[in-house]
Scaffold this motif. Structure first.
Motif, PDB file in Angstrom:
ATOM      1  N   THR A 141     -26.568  -0.462 -44.323  1.00  0.00           N
ATOM      2  CA  THR A 141     -26.087  -1.827 -44.097  1.00  0.00           C
ATOM      3  C   THR A 141     -27.200  -2.798 -43.731  1.00  0.00           C
ATOM      4  OG1 THR A 141     -25.605  -1.260 -41.786  1.00  0.00           O
ATOM      5  CG2 THR A 141     -23.809  -1.049 -43.391  1.00  0.00           C
ATOM      6  N   GLU A 142     -28.423  -2.303 -43.554  1.00  0.00           N
ATOM      7  CA  GLU A 142     -29.544  -3.184 -43.233  1.00  0.00           C
ATOM      8  C   GLU A 142     -30.515  -3.210 -44.404  1.00  0.00           C
ATOM      9  OE1 GLU A 142     -29.878  -5.207 -40.729  1.00  0.00           O
ATOM     10  OE2 GLU A 142     -27.992  -4.534 -39.831  1.00  0.00           O
ATOM     11  N   ALA A 143     -30.715  -4.376 -44.988  1.00  0.00           N
ATOM     12  CA  ALA A 143     -31.670  -4.535 -46.082  1.00  0.00           C
ATOM     13  C   ALA A 143     -33.026  -4.940 -45.516  1.00  0.00           C
ATOM     14  CB  ALA A 143     -31.175  -5.592 -47.066  1.00  0.00           C
ATOM     15  N   ALA A 144     -34.089  -4.297 -45.987  1.00  0.00           N
ATOM     16  CA  ALA A 144     -35.439  -4.673 -45.561  1.00  0.00           C
ATOM     17  C   ALA A 144     -35.722  -6.107 -45.999  1.00  0.00           C
ATOM     18  CB  ALA A 144     -36.460  -3.720 -46.174  1.00  0.00           C
ATOM     19  N   PRO A 145     -36.561  -6.831 -45.263  1.00  0.00           N
ATOM     20  CA  PRO A 145     -36.841  -8.234 -45.609  1.00  0.00           C
ATOM     21  C   PRO A 145     -37.297  -8.416 -47.048  1.00  0.00           C
ATOM     22  CG  PRO A 145     -37.738  -7.725 -43.448  1.00  0.00           C
ATOM     23  CD  PRO A 145     -37.247  -6.430 -44.020  1.00  0.00           C
ATOM     24  N   GLU A 146     -38.155  -7.504 -47.561  1.00  0.00           N
ATOM     25  CA  GLU A 146     -38.642  -7.663 -48.931  1.00  0.00           C
ATOM     26  C   GLU A 146     -37.516  -7.439 -49.942  1.00  0.00           C
ATOM     27  OE1 GLU A 146     -40.612  -3.728 -47.507  1.00  0.00           O
ATOM     28  OE2 GLU A 146     -39.669  -5.500 -46.615  1.00  0.00           O
ATOM     29  N   ASP A 147     -36.606  -6.489 -49.645  1.00  0.00           N
ATOM     30  CA  ASP A 147     -35.478  -6.259 -50.544  1.00  0.00           C
ATOM     31  C   ASP A 147     -34.569  -7.479 -50.596  1.00  0.00           C
ATOM     32  OD1 ASP A 147     -36.262  -3.687 -51.232  1.00  0.00           O
ATOM     33  OD2 ASP A 147     -35.183  -2.767 -49.571  1.00  0.00           O
ATOM     34  N   ARG A 148     -34.286  -8.033 -49.438  1.00  0.00           N
ATOM     35  CA  ARG A 148     -33.443  -9.230 -49.383  1.00  0.00           C
ATOM     36  C   ARG A 148     -34.105 -10.385 -50.130  1.00  0.00           C
ATOM     37  NH1 ARG A 148     -29.273 -10.893 -46.304  1.00  0.00           N
ATOM     38  NH2 ARG A 148     -29.370  -8.957 -45.099  1.00  0.00           N
ATOM     39  N   ARG A 149     -35.414 -10.499 -50.000  1.00  0.00           N
ATOM     40  CA  ARG A 149     -36.151 -11.572 -50.668  1.00  0.00           C
ATOM     41  C   ARG A 149     -36.048 -11.436 -52.186  1.00  0.00           C
ATOM     42  NH1 ARG A 149     -40.176 -11.090 -47.558  1.00  0.00           N
ATOM     43  NH2 ARG A 149     -41.463  -9.730 -48.879  1.00  0.00           N
ATOM     44  N   TYR A 150     -36.205 -10.228 -52.717  1.00  0.00           N
ATOM     45  CA  TYR A 150     -36.116 -10.020 -54.162  1.00  0.00           C
ATOM     46  C   TYR A 150     -34.711 -10.327 -54.682  1.00  0.00           C
ATOM     47  CZ  TYR A 150     -40.496  -7.450 -53.429  1.00  0.00           C
ATOM     48  OH  TYR A 150     -41.773  -7.087 -53.082  1.00  0.00           O
ATOM     49  N   ILE A 151     -33.694  -9.871 -53.955  1.00  0.00           N
ATOM     50  CA  ILE A 151     -32.309 -10.098 -54.384  1.00  0.00           C
ATOM     51  C   ILE A 151     -31.980 -11.579 -54.379  1.00  0.00           C
ATOM     52  CG2 ILE A 151     -29.889  -9.742 -53.729  1.00  0.00           C
ATOM     53  CD1 ILE A 151     -30.786  -6.941 -52.702  1.00  0.00           C
ATOM     54  N   GLU A 152     -32.336 -12.269 -53.313  1.00  0.00           N
ATOM     55  CA  GLU A 152     -31.988 -13.688 -53.215  1.00  0.00           C
ATOM     56  C   GLU A 152     -32.751 -14.519 -54.237  1.00  0.00           C
ATOM     57  OE1 GLU A 152     -32.495 -14.611 -49.076  1.00  0.00           O
ATOM     58  OE2 GLU A 152     -30.540 -13.742 -48.536  1.00  0.00           O
ATOM     59  N   TRP A 153     -33.980 -14.119 -54.549  1.00  0.00           N
ATOM     60  CA  TRP A 153     -34.732 -14.833 -55.587  1.00  0.00           C
ATOM     61  C   TRP A 153     -34.053 -14.653 -56.946  1.00  0.00           C
ATOM     62  CZ3 TRP A 153     -37.267 -14.278 -60.184  1.00  0.00           C
ATOM     63  CH2 TRP A 153     -38.174 -15.280 -60.540  1.00  0.00           C
TER      64      TRP A 153
END
Length: 712
Positions: free
Chosen positions: A242-254
């Motif tokens: 349930t916790e996404a790493a900051p870099e993973d979240r950044r790639y998804i949101e981009w």
């Protein structure tokens, strides 16, 4: 008796038909299986198991299940425990459900067996991406270094000129981003459409469990997913809970932001829903009916889908459509990134030394699109855009008569023709240099290689033909064009002109290749030499780069090197002799052998993390890359085609007059011997620093590895 019984049963199943001509016994048998027998094209639209890319016969094993992992790795663990295997190279790590957990299991299992394990993974990282340290690996298999070092020999200042040459020749815009998008869309909607539907079905099931998303349609979700995958900037993310790493979240949101721009007609709420599922926010959102386990499962399955789309869409489609400078179209590469500065090269090596000192560094692999020295030749074109453009104009005119009309278009297309000329330059046989006509002994196998490669390139591009739906008329037209082009009786003007152009380009490429080989063997990391590349690596993609290697030839060369290089007084003359006969590749073999011997003797230095860039001064300072590993100094040239004016002479001696290497006084001794020539170079102190004259260092060879005289 058993064979007879089986034969009788097969005969009965294949012969008993009903009134409609069907085989009821056989059909009943098939209906009771756990699989459905179908025509292979059905897999484009209907498939419920994970394949190796789009190959139906290769199903992905589910390493996330302990019993499956245990059975499939029984042999590997046995070999590790008995000491027969000390390390593992994990191919296609991004195809796994949870790569990090898999690597940690391998490490812990080896630890339980009381055996250390050297573990590297084949992982393609973007320029803005880092390998995850919690995987407990020694690093990657080295594709990032392959592209980093290749970029040193690409002239970044000439990018706009190369752009113009490419656009003018192909007579259309050369937009890499658009080509990339279209290529990924093709893979998503054709080759891997079934996997997209499976993913969309699972996403749709989640959407239907909450009133906020129940109105989202399957088609809307599927199309939005396709846009998100097309925009994904990396191979995959690595979310496991349930916790996404900051870099993973950044790639998804981009990717979501880019997909919203492309999919303007899709309900914006669909993209927001997908974002919350992929980041697993939906798994912990209060007041929703979403099943957290289903959300996490879809997020992790999505990660397994983006990786093959990137692999097939970029490397196996776009890299055969966008042909601006083919040396940049390499596994793990970014064709829109034109060149590597010396400063960037040093920074990357320092970072590897600090974080991944035992990572693999390579310049060729079994999956490389082109051999290391083939790329090194193509790099030279980046230095001579005007000369390259004029040559293209001549060659197109010479070969125009070889084109034929297929369905209203001349074949090959101008973009394919552009690829063909670069391919010929990259692979032109060294034995053919200086010859106006190729002998049949050289020409026949060479022409067969080129025809096979171009056919593969056409099918991979998926524009005019393809593996699943070959256009035989188009392919035959291109094959006839190539046969005519490489026939001295019909294309003497072209072959004479081409050979004259290829001679200096090949020589400059050879100097690039020597520099590249020395850098690979001396930077921080574990150097990987692919089979056969002790000599010039002018191969193309598989199966060309998997041909049988002539090891007997290499053994003879090694014996010759051993016999001639032991006496210090003969090393300089021997090195000059090898450079003069550069076409046979012995000069590269000599460099590789001698450098590996030094590495073995001083394994602590080259296996360590110490790396110090050396400052350069003088008018040609940008044409040098130099650094220290412990007491040793490595010096290589770059962009040598420009320096030589494309003349077949080494960039040595007077050429470097006034160019120096600079370091602090404590950085090293006062006198060095070059490993390859045995010649002594003295350092001269000036103030608080010392200077080495490059015209002395590179007097006889274009590269140098300086060893302190007191430890020679």
């Amino acid at each position: 008796s058993v064979r007879e019984a089986i034969g009788q049963a097969c005969a009965r199943y294949n012969s008993e038909r009903d009134a409609h001509g069907r085989l009821p016994l056989l059909q009943d048998l098939l209906d009771r299986q756990h699989y459905k027998v179908a025509h292979w094209r059905v897999a484009y639209d209907e498939i419920n198991y994970r394949r190796f890319f789009d190959i139906n016969e290769l199903a992905g094993l589910r390493m996330e299940h302990p019993e499956c992992l245990g059975v499939t790795h029984r042999l590997a663990f046995s070999l590790i425990h008995e000491g027969s295997v000390q390390g593992l190279r994990i191919d296609h790590i991004d195809g796994l459900f949870d790569p990090g957990a898999y690597c940690r299991i391998l490490k812990s299992r080896a630890t339980m067996l009381d055996d250390p394990l050297y573990l590297v993974v084949e992982k393609i990282t973007a320029r803005h991406e880092q390998l995850r340290e919690d995987w407990l690996t020694q690093g990657t298999t080295g594709y990032e270094f392959l592209n980093l070092v290749n970029g040193l020999f690409v002239d970044a200042s000439k990018e706009s000129q190369i752009d113009r040459v490419y656009r003018r020749f192909v007579q259309r815009p050369a937009d890499y981003a658009e080509q990339l998008y279209q290529s990924k869309q093709r893979i998503i909607h054709v080759n891997l459409a079934a996997e997209l539907s499976v993913l969309a079905n699972e996403l749709d099931a989640i959407a239907k469990t909450d009133p906020h998303s129940t109105d989202f349609t399957f088609n809307g979700l599927r199309e939005a997913l396709a846009e998100v995958v097309s925009a994904f900037p990396v191979y995959r993310t690595y979310i496991t809970g349930t916790e996404a790493a900051p870099e993973d979240r950044r790639y998804i949101e981009w990717a979501i932001a880019q997909a919203r721009k492309r999919g303007a007609v899709i309900d914006d709420g669909v993209f927001e829903f997908i974002r919350r599922v992929l980041t697993t926010e939906a798994a912990k959102a209060a007041g929703t009916g979403y099943d957290p386990r289903a959300v996490i499962h879809v997020a992790m399955k999505f990660q397994q889908y983006t990786a093959p789309v990137m692999g097939k869409g970029v490397e196996d489609t776009c890299f055969y459509r966008y042909n601006r400078l083919l040396s940049l179209n390499e596994v793990g590469g970014d064709p829109s990134h034109f060149g590597t500065s010396v400063a960037a090269f040093h920074r990357a090596n320092q970072e590897r030394a600090a974080r991944w000192p035992q990572a693999m560094v390579t310049t060729s692999t079994h999956d490389a699109k082109r051999g290391e020295d083939a790329r090194a030749r193509i790099d030279v074109l980046s230095e001579i855009p005007a000369t390259w453009g004029r040559a293209l104009t001549r060659w197109e005119r010479f070969n125009r008569r070889g084109k034929r009309d297929v369905d209203g278009a001349l074949v090959p297309s101008r973009n394919e023709e552009y690829l063909i000329y670069q391919t010929l330059l990259a692979t032109w046989p060294n034995e053919a240099h200086g010859e106006a006509r190729l002998s049949d002994e050289i020409l026949t196998p060479y022409r067969e290689r080129i025809e096979a490669y171009v056919l593969k390139a056409l099918r991979e591009a998926k524009l005019h033909t393809g593996w699943h739906s070959p256009n035989s008329s188009y392919e035959q037209g291109v094959a006839e064009y190539l046969r005519r082009m490489l026939d001295p009786t019909r294309s003497s003007l072209f072959l004479t002109d081409f050979a004259a152009f290829a001679e200096p380009v090949s020589y400059a490429g050879a100097l690039n290749g020597l520099a590249q080989a020395l850098l690979k063997l001396t930077v921080p990391g574990v150097a990987d030499t692919y089979q056969g590349t002790e000599l010039w690596g002018l191969d193309l993609v598989d199966p060309d780069n998997r041909r049988e290697v002539d090891y007997a030839l290499r053994e003879r060369m090694l014996r010759g090197i051993d016999a001639r290089s032991q006496a210090d007084r003969e090393r300089a003359a021997y090195a000059r002799e090898l450079l003069a006969s550069w076409r046979d590749g012995r000069i590269k073999a000599y460099l590789v052998v001698e450098t590996l011997r030094l590495r073995r003797t001083f394994s602590g230095v080259f296996g360590g993390a110490e790396y110090a860039p050396l400052e350069t001064a003088g008018t040609l300072r940008e044409h040098l890359c130099a650094f220290q590993r412990g007491p040793f100094v490595v010096v290589t040239p770059r962009l040598v085609g420009h320096l030589m004016g494309l003349e077949a002479k080494a960039p040595i001696g007077d050429l470097w007059r006034g160019t120096t290497l600079i370091a602090a006084p404590e950085a090293g001794p006062r006198r060095y011997r070059d490993l390859f020539t045995g010649l002594v170079t003295a350092a001269h102190p000036q103030g608080e620093r010392w200077f080495l004259a490059v015209e002395q260092v590179l007097r006889d060879l274009p590269v140098a590895l300086l060893v302190p005289e007191d430890i020679w």
